[in-house]
Design a protein around this motif. Structure first.
Motif, PDB file in Angstrom:
ATOM      1  N   GLY A 200       5.856 -15.159  -4.930  1.00 45.28           N
ATOM      2  CA  GLY A 200       5.119 -13.914  -4.732  1.00 45.28           C
ATOM      3  C   GLY A 200       5.924 -12.897  -3.935  1.00 45.28           C
ATOM      4  N   VAL A 201       6.549 -13.357  -2.842  1.00 46.16           N
ATOM      5  CA  VAL A 201       7.398 -12.462  -2.051  1.00 46.16           C
ATOM      6  C   VAL A 201       8.582 -11.997  -2.896  1.00 46.16           C
ATOM      7  CG1 VAL A 201       8.880 -12.290  -0.015  1.00 46.16           C
ATOM      8  CG2 VAL A 201       6.701 -13.498   0.134  1.00 46.16           C
TER       9      VAL A 201
ATOM     10  N   CYS B 206       7.545  -9.216  -5.354  1.00 46.72           N
ATOM     11  CA  CYS B 206       7.448  -7.902  -4.703  1.00 46.72           C
ATOM     12  C   CYS B 206       8.835  -7.336  -4.431  1.00 46.72           C
ATOM     13  CB  CYS B 206       6.658  -8.022  -3.401  1.00 46.72           C
ATOM     14  SG  CYS B 206       4.907  -8.424  -3.634  1.00 46.72           S
ATOM     15  N   ASN B 207       9.730  -8.181  -3.952  1.00 45.61           N
ATOM     16  CA  ASN B 207      11.093  -7.729  -3.700  1.00 45.61           C
ATOM     17  C   ASN B 207      11.782  -7.314  -4.995  1.00 45.61           C
ATOM     18  OD1 ASN B 207      10.606  -8.452  -1.062  1.00 45.61           O
ATOM     19  ND2 ASN B 207      11.778 -10.340  -1.154  1.00 45.61           N
TER      20      ASN B 207
ATOM     21  N   THR C 208      10.436  -6.049  -7.698  1.00 44.62           N
ATOM     22  CA  THR C 208       9.992  -4.731  -8.156  1.00 44.62           C
ATOM     23  C   THR C 208      10.676  -3.624  -7.352  1.00 44.62           C
ATOM     24  OG1 THR C 208       8.048  -4.779  -6.682  1.00 44.62           O
ATOM     25  CG2 THR C 208       7.767  -5.625  -8.922  1.00 44.62           C
ATOM     26  N   SER C 209      10.843  -3.853  -6.043  1.00 47.86           N
ATOM     27  CA  SER C 209      11.550  -2.863  -5.226  1.00 47.86           C
ATOM     28  C   SER C 209      13.002  -2.732  -5.664  1.00 47.86           C
ATOM     29  CB  SER C 209      11.489  -3.264  -3.747  1.00 47.86           C
ATOM     30  OG  SER C 209      10.168  -3.222  -3.258  1.00 47.86           O
TER      31      SER C 209
ATOM     32  N   ASN D 181      12.721  -3.264   0.458  1.00 48.62           N
ATOM     33  CA  ASN D 181      11.321  -2.832   0.358  1.00 48.62           C
ATOM     34  C   ASN D 181      11.083  -1.541   1.121  1.00 48.62           C
ATOM     35  OD1 ASN D 181       9.840  -4.924  -1.201  1.00 48.62           O
ATOM     36  ND2 ASN D 181      10.607  -6.280   0.381  1.00 48.62           N
TER      37      ASN D 181
ATOM     38  N   LYS E 134       3.062   1.180  -4.310  1.00 51.56           N
ATOM     39  CA  LYS E 134       3.597   1.018  -2.957  1.00 51.56           C
ATOM     40  C   LYS E 134       3.108  -0.263  -2.298  1.00 51.56           C
ATOM     41  CE  LYS E 134       4.724   5.708  -1.413  1.00 51.56           C
ATOM     42  NZ  LYS E 134       4.521   6.699  -0.341  1.00 51.56           N
TER      43      LYS E 134
ATOM     44  N   MET F 244       3.019  -3.178  -3.377  1.00 50.88           N
ATOM     45  CA  MET F 244       3.935  -4.291  -3.617  1.00 50.88           C
ATOM     46  C   MET F 244       5.102  -4.252  -2.645  1.00 50.88           C
ATOM     47  SD  MET F 244       3.925  -4.755  -7.753  1.00 50.88           S
ATOM     48  CE  MET F 244       4.495  -6.452  -7.591  1.00 50.88           C
ATOM     49  N   GLN F 245       5.569  -3.062  -2.318  1.00 51.92           N
ATOM     50  CA  GLN F 245       6.664  -2.963  -1.345  1.00 51.92           C
ATOM     51  C   GLN F 245       6.195  -3.324   0.063  1.00 51.92           C
ATOM     52  OE1 GLN F 245       7.207   0.914  -3.039  1.00 51.92           O
ATOM     53  NE2 GLN F 245       7.308  -0.494  -4.769  1.00 51.92           N
TER      54      GLN F 245
ATOM     55  N   ILE G 237       3.748  -5.453   0.809  1.00 51.91           N
ATOM     56  CA  ILE G 237       3.593  -6.916   0.817  1.00 51.91           C
ATOM     57  C   ILE G 237       4.964  -7.584   0.905  1.00 51.91           C
ATOM     58  CG2 ILE G 237       2.845  -8.908  -0.537  1.00 51.91           C
ATOM     59  CD1 ILE G 237       0.641  -7.096  -1.703  1.00 51.91           C
ATOM     60  N   GLY G 238       5.919  -7.069   0.155  1.00 53.23           N
ATOM     61  CA  GLY G 238       7.252  -7.641   0.198  1.00 53.23           C
ATOM     62  C   GLY G 238       7.886  -7.527   1.569  1.00 53.23           C
TER      63      GLY G 238
END
Length: 454
Positions: free
Chosen positions: A54-55, A58-59, A61-62, A395, A410, A412-413, A415-416
């Motif tokens: 999950g982390v 998110c990373n 996508t950034s 992120n 945003k 997602m960033q 959370i990452g």
């Protein structure tokens, strides 16, 4: 190309980019980190895999969003400079180089551990680094071709071995594993089991008394297991560090990163479930650096099956090391272009279109660490420290993007960023202290360089 400091050629399509991402990830997770995560989290190891995935998502996508806007070598070093400023970029690049040198050392030691007995392992590991650095020196297209072969071999070995382990569990170890395997399969492994629990010494878990058990102990065990598993997911960004060599980067880089991450997350989750089904490691030392060899023994499968997983492990670790050295050199190239590292590392070979001096410097650094390192798991923890901080900056940089470059929410960033910092806090105390000292050393170096320029 006529200048030794010119641009790199765009040669990598979507397939090559995905393969390089897969080859960078498949290795540590399947053959080292999964065992350590299972020792720490026990039956909750699949949860740790999901948390790390999950982390990583998110990373990813950034990273994909940033790479689409800034398709140049250097990854978050370049993105940080463009979006946040030179100091943030330097911190990202420095953390990346530190973390990935530790990753390379871990991969080389894993290869040697499967090939030769203890007395010769460090020398063999160093020779492996020298050979693969030479492969990188002759061009990124050859790197991609070799990575494709290695990752295919590793995937086949993992699928076959996983099927054999499931078959052994369903058949009750086939009657050939003995009573120890049967007893192991009957128990549910708990958190903080095996020798990997020693990684908690001096860290946040020790402060909060995680070793005593309870809810806090279980949460922290899963968190540290996730931090070690994150090391295995980090390879997806290798595509971004090769951004200057990817065809149609705005479209290719995001797709390649997400495809590679999805494949590896599904694979790691399935393998973590298989280890839980097999049961707790049948020994005081836990699963060890080769968990699937231990698991095959637990279900009574040896001989040819050992050969299958050994070939797969060596192929996977070789592919990961091959891509890692390339990624380090590209970040070093970008830092040298901005004079954050010595400019002597900046030239690009006019014949092979690769930063050969940066490749050589990365190879030498890895060889030195291989000869000096004490333990594979310690190297993995050190790598996680540097890489998690690197992605935290990614992120943060992605949060500043606007307009057409904002490809993902945003949230997602955020959370990452929070996830990266929490996983860093869950690492062993000695790892955090040593990592912080190296980061401060890099900051001091850049400060001195800037002062001399002025």
């Amino acid at each position: 190309m006529t200048s030794t400091s010119g641009a790199l050629a765009r040669r990598l399509g979507l397939r090559d980019a995905v393969v390089i991402g897969l080859a960078s990830m498949i290795g540590a997770g399947a053959f080292v980190s999964l065992g350590a995560a299972s020792d720490l989290a026990g039956a909750l190891a699949p949860l740790a895999v999901l948390l790390a995935a999950g982390v990583a998502l998110c990373n990813a996508t950034s990273t994909a969003q940033l790479a689409a806007q800034h398709p140049a070598s250097g990854g978050t070093y370049h993105y940080g400079r463009e979006q946040l400023g030179p100091w943030w970029g330097f911190l990202a690049g420095w953390c990346f180089v530190l973390g990935k040198i530790a990753s390379c050392a871990a991969m080389a030691l894993v290869i040697a551990a499967y090939l030769v007995p203890e007395p010769a392992q460090r020398i063999v590991a160093a020779l492996v680094v020298v050979v693969l650095t030479g492969v990188n020196l002759v061009g990124v297209t050859r790197t991609a071709a070799l990575a494709r072969v290695l990752v295919s071999v590793a995937l086949v070995a993992l699928v076959l071995t996983g099927a054999r382990l499931v078959g052994g569990v369903l058949l009750g170890a086939g009657g050939s594993a003995g009573s120890d395997a049967a007893d192991a399969g009957a128990a549910i492994p708990g958190p903080l089991a095996g020798s990997a629990a020693g990684l908690w010494d001096g860290g946040l878990a020790a402060v909060l008394g995680a070793g005593a058990g309870g809810a806090a102990g279980i949460v922290l065990a899963v968190a540290q297991a996730a931090a070690l598993m994150f090391f295995a997911f980090a390879g997806y960004a290798r595509v971004a560090t090769l951004g200057e060599e990817v065809v149609e980067p705005r479209r290719t880089i995001p797709r390649a990163i997400l495809l590679a991450l999805a494949v590896v997350a599904a694979l790691y989750l399935a393998l973590s479930v298989v280890l839980v089904l097999v049961g707790p490691a049948p020994g005081a030392d836990g699963w060890g650096p080769a968990p699937f060899l231990t698991a095959l023994d637990a279900v009574g499968a040896g001989g040819a099956w050992h050969a299958v997983i050994t070939v797969g492990a060596v192929a996977a670790a070789t592919g990961a090391l091959l891509a890692l050295v390339a990624g380090i050199s590209r970040t070093a190239l970008a830092m040298a272009r901005e004079r954050d590292l010595p400019p002597v590392l900046a030239p690009v070979s006019p014949r092979f279109s690769v930063p050969q001096r940066a490749e050589l410097a990365a190879g030498i650094a890895v060889v030195l660490l291989v000869l000096l390192a004490s333990d594979v798991l310690v190297a993995i923890a050190a790598s996680s420290f540097g890489v998690l901080l690197y992605y935290a900056i990614a992120n943060l940089a992605a949060l500043t993007q606007v307009g057409q470059w904002r490809l993902f929410p945003k949230a997602m960033q955020v959370i990452g960023l929070v996830g990266c910092l929490l996983l860093v806090a869950a690492l062993p105390g000695r790892t955090i202290v040593a990592g912080a000292a190296l980061v401060l050393a890099g900051v001091a170096y850049r400060g001195v360089v800037l002062a001399v320029r002025r």
